[in-house]
Design an enzyme around this catalytic site. Sequence first.
Site, PDB file in Angstrom:
ATOM      1  N   GLU A   1       1.586 -24.062  80.151  1.00  0.00           N
ATOM      2  CA  GLU A   1       1.666 -25.422  79.626  1.00  0.00           C
ATOM      3  C   GLU A   1       2.270 -26.349  80.673  1.00  0.00           C
ATOM      4  OE1 GLU A   1       3.935 -27.767  76.057  1.00  0.00           O
ATOM      5  OE2 GLU A   1       3.078 -25.805  75.559  1.00  0.00           O
TER       6      GLU A   1
ATOM      7  N   ASP B   1       8.087 -20.262  70.237  1.00  0.00           N
ATOM      8  CA  ASP B   1       7.750 -20.275  71.656  1.00  0.00           C
ATOM      9  C   ASP B   1       6.668 -19.250  71.997  1.00  0.00           C
ATOM     10  OD1 ASP B   1       9.726 -22.303  72.695  1.00  0.00           O
ATOM     11  OD2 ASP B   1      11.086 -20.903  71.701  1.00  0.00           O
TER      12      ASP B   1
ATOM     13  N   ASP C   1       4.731 -20.503  77.809  1.00  0.00           N
ATOM     14  CA  ASP C   1       5.331 -21.756  77.351  1.00  0.00           C
ATOM     15  C   ASP C   1       6.711 -21.833  78.004  1.00  0.00           C
ATOM     16  OD1 ASP C   1       5.926 -24.110  75.925  1.00  0.00           O
ATOM     17  OD2 ASP C   1       6.851 -22.958  74.313  1.00  0.00           O
TER      18      ASP C   1
END
Length: 175
Positions: free
Chosen positions: A67, A139, A8
């Site tokens: 992502e 996260d 991420d």
Amino acid sequence: MTIILGVDPGSQKTGFGVIEVQGNKHRYVTSGVIRLPQGALPARLDIIFKSLCTIINEYSPDEAAVEEVFMAKSAGSALKLGQARGAAVVACVSEGLLVAEYTARQIKKAVVGTGAADKEQIQHMVKILLKLPAAPQEDAADALAAAICHANSRQGLLSMSGPHGGTRMRRGRLS
């Protein structure tokens, strides 16, 4: 057995999560957050790159899920996020990993069942799916969710090939 690294990316914090996948079973390996100091963006990008290379060398994942960039509050924020994401992708590719990319909506839908899930829902479902004693940091949970999303997408590709079909997965690629 396949080991998947989820990432991420962020210009202030980059989450990472590693899971092991065997069939439709997922096992937690590790996760955490790379906290970046204030300062020049190039130095922060270097930290993302080097930290992920270290994680890759330590846990030897076979594949990575990163992502994709979403539209941030401002164009400047989106550019910084895109550069952080680029550093993460280059770290994975430079270490020989196949990189899959997923939107935040795809990841949320794969883990929670809705693309509009909030951070707490993602943390809760990651905790449940990986049988963790506590919810991971935001996260890190997002990174683990990306890895779970990839594992589920990958499993779908494998099942489409059929038990005796000519298509199979090899080093993360259909062959």
